[in-house]
Design a protein around this motif. Sequence first.
Motif, short mmCIF file in Angstrom:
data_model
loop_
_atom_site.label_atom_id
_atom_site.label_comp_id
_atom_site.label_asym_id
_atom_site.label_seq_id
_atom_site.Cartn_x
_atom_site.Cartn_y
_atom_site.Cartn_z
N GLN A 12 -5.83 11.41 -11.83
CA GLN A 12 -7.00 11.38 -10.94
C GLN A 12 -6.65 10.91 -9.53
OE1 GLN A 12 -9.86 8.85 -12.91
NE2 GLN A 12 -10.12 10.26 -14.64
N ARG A 13 -5.51 10.22 -9.39
CA ARG A 13 -5.13 9.70 -8.08
C ARG A 13 -4.20 10.64 -7.33
NH1 ARG A 13 -8.84 7.25 -9.40
NH2 ARG A 13 -9.17 4.99 -9.37
N LEU A 14 -3.84 11.75 -7.93
CA LEU A 14 -2.96 12.70 -7.25
C LEU A 14 -3.72 13.45 -6.16
CD1 LEU A 14 -0.96 14.19 -10.28
CD2 LEU A 14 -0.41 12.20 -8.86
N LYS A 15 -2.99 13.84 -5.14
CA LYS A 15 -3.54 14.63 -4.02
C LYS A 15 -4.66 13.89 -3.29
CE LYS A 15 -2.30 19.00 -6.22
NZ LYS A 15 -2.74 20.33 -6.68
N LYS A 16 -4.49 12.56 -3.18
CA LYS A 16 -5.44 11.74 -2.44
C LYS A 16 -4.83 11.24 -1.13
CE LYS A 16 -8.57 11.70 -5.80
NZ LYS A 16 -9.90 12.33 -5.69
N ALA A 19 0.52 7.18 -2.02
CA ALA A 19 1.55 7.06 -3.05
C ALA A 19 0.94 6.43 -4.30
CB ALA A 19 2.71 6.22 -2.54
N VAL A 20 1.45 6.80 -5.47
CA VAL A 20 1.08 6.18 -6.73
C VAL A 20 2.26 5.33 -7.19
CG1 VAL A 20 0.52 6.57 -9.16
CG2 VAL A 20 -0.52 8.01 -7.39
N ILE A 21 2.02 4.03 -7.35
CA ILE A 21 3.08 3.09 -7.73
C ILE A 21 2.87 2.66 -9.17
CG2 ILE A 21 4.30 0.98 -7.12
CD1 ILE A 21 4.24 3.05 -4.87
N GLN A 103 2.88 14.74 -2.66
CA GLN A 103 2.40 13.66 -3.51
C GLN A 103 3.61 12.92 -4.05
OE1 GLN A 103 -0.80 12.36 -4.54
NE2 GLN A 103 0.68 10.80 -5.13
N VAL A 104 3.65 11.62 -3.86
CA VAL A 104 4.77 10.82 -4.35
C VAL A 104 4.30 9.86 -5.43
CG1 VAL A 104 4.48 9.10 -2.51
CG2 VAL A 104 6.67 9.28 -3.70
N ILE A 105 5.07 9.82 -6.52
CA ILE A 105 4.84 8.85 -7.60
C ILE A 105 6.12 8.04 -7.75
CG2 ILE A 105 4.20 8.49 -10.00
CD1 ILE A 105 2.91 11.20 -10.03
N VAL A 106 5.98 6.73 -7.75
CA VAL A 106 7.12 5.82 -7.73
C VAL A 106 7.06 4.90 -8.95
CG1 VAL A 106 8.28 3.99 -6.44
CG2 VAL A 106 7.14 5.84 -5.22
N THR A 107 8.18 4.73 -9.65
CA THR A 107 8.24 3.74 -10.72
C THR A 107 9.23 2.64 -10.37
OG1 THR A 107 10.08 4.58 -12.06
CG2 THR A 107 7.93 5.62 -12.37
N THR A 123 0.53 -0.91 2.79
CA THR A 123 -0.85 -1.38 2.77
C THR A 123 -1.81 -0.24 3.10
OG1 THR A 123 -0.18 -3.61 3.46
CG2 THR A 123 -2.49 -3.00 3.80
N GLY A 124 -2.75 0.01 2.20
CA GLY A 124 -3.72 1.08 2.40
C GLY A 124 -3.18 2.47 2.13
N ARG A 125 -1.93 2.55 1.63
CA ARG A 125 -1.30 3.85 1.42
C ARG A 125 -0.91 4.09 -0.03
NH1 ARG A 125 0.67 1.71 6.21
NH2 ARG A 125 0.51 3.06 8.08
N LYS A 126 -1.40 3.27 -0.96
CA LYS A 126 -0.92 3.38 -2.33
C LYS A 126 -2.01 3.03 -3.34
CE LYS A 126 1.00 -1.30 -2.21
NZ LYS A 126 0.09 -1.97 -3.13
N PHE A 127 -1.84 3.55 -4.55
CA PHE A 127 -2.59 3.14 -5.73
C PHE A 127 -1.60 2.46 -6.67
CE2 PHE A 127 -4.98 7.03 -4.43
CZ PHE A 127 -6.19 6.42 -4.13
#
Length: 375
Positions: A12-16, A19-21, A103-107, A123-127
């Motif tokens: 659900q957080r993709l293409k927003k 970055a997804v952390i 779209q970036v996803i980081v682990t 800050t303000g750029r990630k979930f």
Amino acid sequence: MIQRSLMPHLQQRLKKGKAVILTGPRQVGKTTLLRAIQQQYEGKTIWLNCDEPDVRQQLTNATSTEIKALLGNADLVLIDEAQRVKNIGLTLKLLVDNLLERQVIVTGSSALELANEIQEPLTGRKFDFHLYPLSVEELVNYSGALEEKRLLERRLIYGQYPEVVLNQGEEDILLRNICDSYLYKDIFTYQDVRKAEVIQALLEALALQVGSEVSYQELAQLLKIDQATVVRYIDLLEKAFVVFRLRALNRNVRNEIAKIRKIYFYDNGIRNALIKNYQPLNLRADTGALWENFLVSERFKSLHYAQKQVNSFFWRTAQQQEIDYVEEENGQFKAYEFKWNPLQKAKFSRTFTENYPVLSTAVINSANYLEFVLR
């Protein structure tokens, strides 16, 4: 594959435009979850494994031009083990700000260095999301509620790391490997902690005190180190996703004890591995402690995956009145007592119920626990 509860939230957080952390301890399935997202994604993806030296080099202090050249025409960028890249936060900031269509996803397997690197630049750029060892909900969805109830004692003893769950008969070997190779490796890597034997002794002491109030002063005396070092090490273990703290509720009532805390392990199997005790419940003196650790950690997973914000406490007075677990939501309280045996009863202190706006009370036992840990 055991479906992870975080999957729909991540999707659900993709293409927003952010970055997804995804953080969490080693060996809980972050890479597997990333692979599942990659397989389901409709579009071109690129996988960057930061365990590879050349990948780390290309991502370290990279310019936006260099990043764009590295990514090619991929619109989904998967960066695994990102905490190994120096200044990864600045690299991710450039990626998010300058390559908006990606779209970036980081682990990251440890929040230690990763949190220090990304909090300010992003800050303000990630979930932010956190992945735990397998939850009861995930296991019920995989094998059914009846099977999970049958396996409850094994969960209390061996925990719920994916590899441990999927390899019955090898649990003690796998848990020993996790403890020896992964459990607090990042603390030594990133925080210049050199006394491994002190960390080990501290973890063993905490394992023996699960369900009881923890005194930093007593731990310092036991380990022959200063109290400030005990506090620092516990903070590092919490950031490394080994343990977590539960504070005491102190708001209205005279004689409430405020400056105490309980410390729980994210996984029962890790706790038992540290004290090298895998005995069945009928031979143990710590069944109550195992049950409490299991329920509190499962409740935390459930709340996180439901994206529900509550305040969590335990409650105790100087007169030894106590409640195992209390949740506050919108100014109202739910109080819980934990009893392994369904025949055991519990009374809730009138001192508590008459001084707090209590919405409900419940005793959670081995017969009704699914109601407490499932969303």
